[in-house]
Design a protein around this motif. Structure first.
Motif, mmCIF file in Angstrom:
data_model
loop_
_atom_site.group_PDB
_atom_site.id
_atom_site.type_symbol
_atom_site.label_atom_id
_atom_site.label_comp_id
_atom_site.label_asym_id
_atom_site.label_seq_id
_atom_site.Cartn_x
_atom_site.Cartn_y
_atom_site.Cartn_z
ATOM 1 N N MET A 1 32.017 52.450 56.113
ATOM 2 C CA MET A 1 33.363 51.688 56.001
ATOM 3 C C MET A 1 33.313 52.213 54.561
ATOM 4 S SD MET A 1 34.280 47.586 56.386
ATOM 5 C CE MET A 1 35.140 48.073 58.046
ATOM 6 N N ALA A 2 32.314 51.768 53.488
ATOM 7 C CA ALA A 2 32.289 52.287 51.609
ATOM 8 C C ALA A 2 33.260 53.423 51.695
ATOM 9 C CB ALA A 2 31.166 51.574 51.376
ATOM 10 N N ALA A 3 32.628 54.650 52.414
ATOM 11 C CA ALA A 3 33.112 55.626 51.800
ATOM 12 C C ALA A 3 35.009 55.813 52.184
ATOM 13 C CB ALA A 3 32.833 56.918 53.273
ATOM 14 N N GLY A 4 35.071 54.790 53.262
ATOM 15 C CA GLY A 4 36.392 54.907 53.255
ATOM 16 C C GLY A 4 37.466 54.422 52.867
ATOM 17 N N SER A 5 36.952 52.866 51.688
ATOM 18 C CA SER A 5 37.236 51.918 50.967
ATOM 19 C C SER A 5 37.424 52.484 49.448
ATOM 20 C CB SER A 5 36.321 51.037 51.203
ATOM 21 O OG SER A 5 35.833 49.958 52.310
ATOM 22 N N VAL A 6 36.310 53.507 49.754
ATOM 23 C CA VAL A 6 36.571 54.042 48.083
ATOM 24 C C VAL A 6 37.968 55.428 48.232
ATOM 25 C CG1 VAL A 6 35.682 56.186 46.055
ATOM 26 C CG2 VAL A 6 34.566 54.262 47.366
ATOM 27 N N VAL A 7 37.625 55.775 49.456
ATOM 28 C CA VAL A 7 38.845 56.990 49.599
ATOM 29 C C VAL A 7 40.765 55.809 49.547
ATOM 30 C CG1 VAL A 7 40.194 58.417 50.921
ATOM 31 C CG2 VAL A 7 37.896 58.693 50.981
ATOM 32 N N GLY A 8 40.171 55.246 49.922
ATOM 33 C CA GLY A 8 42.009 53.946 49.953
ATOM 34 C C GLY A 8 42.223 53.539 48.282
ATOM 35 N N THR A 9 41.038 53.059 48.300
ATOM 36 C CA THR A 9 41.151 52.672 46.635
ATOM 37 C C THR A 9 41.485 53.715 45.882
ATOM 38 O OG1 THR A 9 38.742 53.229 46.080
ATOM 39 C CG2 THR A 9 39.355 49.966 47.044
ATOM 40 N N PHE A 10 41.708 54.533 46.011
ATOM 41 C CA PHE A 10 41.478 55.837 44.946
ATOM 42 C C PHE A 10 43.686 55.873 45.137
ATOM 43 C CE2 PHE A 10 43.040 60.706 44.728
ATOM 44 C CZ PHE A 10 43.259 60.749 43.172
ATOM 45 N N ILE A 11 43.855 55.953 46.894
ATOM 46 C CA ILE A 11 44.893 55.737 47.108
ATOM 47 C C ILE A 11 45.744 55.167 46.686
ATOM 48 C CG2 ILE A 11 46.674 55.982 49.045
ATOM 49 C CD1 ILE A 11 43.945 57.821 51.125
ATOM 50 N N GLY A 12 45.278 53.360 46.859
ATOM 51 C CA GLY A 12 46.203 52.589 46.082
ATOM 52 C C GLY A 12 46.079 53.380 43.890
ATOM 53 N N GLY A 13 44.961 53.219 44.099
ATOM 54 C CA GLY A 13 45.394 53.328 42.580
ATOM 55 C C GLY A 13 46.535 54.146 42.271
#
Length: 273
Positions: free
Chosen positions: A227-239
């Motif tokens: 879930m942490a790995a998915g979160s990092v990918v998501g925050t990059f996209i969100g940024g």
């Protein structure tokens, strides 16, 4: 029903990664930890107990907040955030104490009571989204001088308590406070909220580490890592999406999601009573 402490099935890993990515993207885009959306997922889909879900939520929110701030830097430069350090310090003066006390209260609440508190706080945060994010640019501060300083400490304390009770970053309350009380631009407010949220969450996380339920992180290492790995990918996209998706379109939708989530958590509390 799968065991709440055993996530070995590929489907569960895919759901953990996907959920983390979607929620991380929302967090990176707006300046939130995304925990309000993750909490119903941890309780409803993955069947964690309330306090265990809050602790897991806190861990994932830390990942989102820590990565969202640098990923947003291309739109909101570090220098702009640093220039507003007095506001950050003002809110931290209250939020750090609030985070410590809130975490202590959460560990003493009965499970069904915590579910209901979570549901009510989700409704309150949805209202804050609708009422507090109605400004697209910087405006006039609500207060000034000593009154603003005192209000900032009080608001920070309340946000710190909420952040610990829910395991959230508190951005849904911090951003309206920054916009209304300090007159900050909505995009700058998102980054400032992350700067306040990170130390606040670390304090709450430290307090939770004293409780036996903290062991849930060790029991679910793989789940947490995925879930942490998915979160990092998501925050990059969100940024990267920051400034592309209009805030006035996105925020009402998020408020509706929060209200739906609150209803689900409340119904879950009835089953646990």
């Amino acid at each position: 029903m799968p065991d709440a402490t055993n996530y070995t099935a590929p489907k569960s890993h895919a759901a953990a990664f996907g959920g983390g990515a979607v929620i991380g993207a929302l967090g990176g885009l707006i300046g939130l930890g995304g925990a309000e959306f993750r909490l119903p997922l941890l309780i409803g889909l993955f069947q964690f107990a309330a306090l265990e879900a809050v602790i897991l939520n806190k861990a994932m929110s830390l990942v989102v907040v820590a990565t969202a701030l640098p990923f947003r830097a291309s739109t909101v430069p570090w220098t702009d955030v640093a220039a507003h350090w007095p506001i950050i310090v003002n809110l931290l003066a209250g939020s750090l104490a609030g985070a410590w006390f809130g975490a202590g209260w959460a560990t003493r609440l009965k499970s069904e009571t915590l579910y209901r508190v979570i549901a009510l706080l989700l409704v309150a945060i949805a209202a804050a989204l609708l009422l507090g994010h109605d400004t697209s640019g910087a405006g006039q501060p609500l207060l000034a001088g000593a009154l603003q300083l005192g209000a900032g400490v009080i608001a920070g304390f309340g946000i710190g308590v909420v952040a610990s009770l829910l395991g959230v970053a508190g951005g849904e309350l911090l951003i309206p406070t920054l916009v209304l009380l300090f007159g900050a631009d909505i995009k700058l407010a998102g980054s400032l909220s992350l700067a306040v949220s990170l130390p606040t969450m670390l304090v709450g996380f430290t307090r939770y580490s004293r409780d036996s339920s903290f062991a849930i992180l060790g029991k679910n290492r793989l789940f947490v890592a995925v879930m942490a790995a998915g979160s990092v990918v998501g925050t990059f996209i969100g940024g990267r999406l920051l400034g592309v998706i209009p805030t006035f379109v996105l925020l009402p939708l998020l408020a509706v999601i929060l209200l739906i989530s609150a209803g689900k958590v409340w119904r879950h509390s009835l089953h646990k009573s």
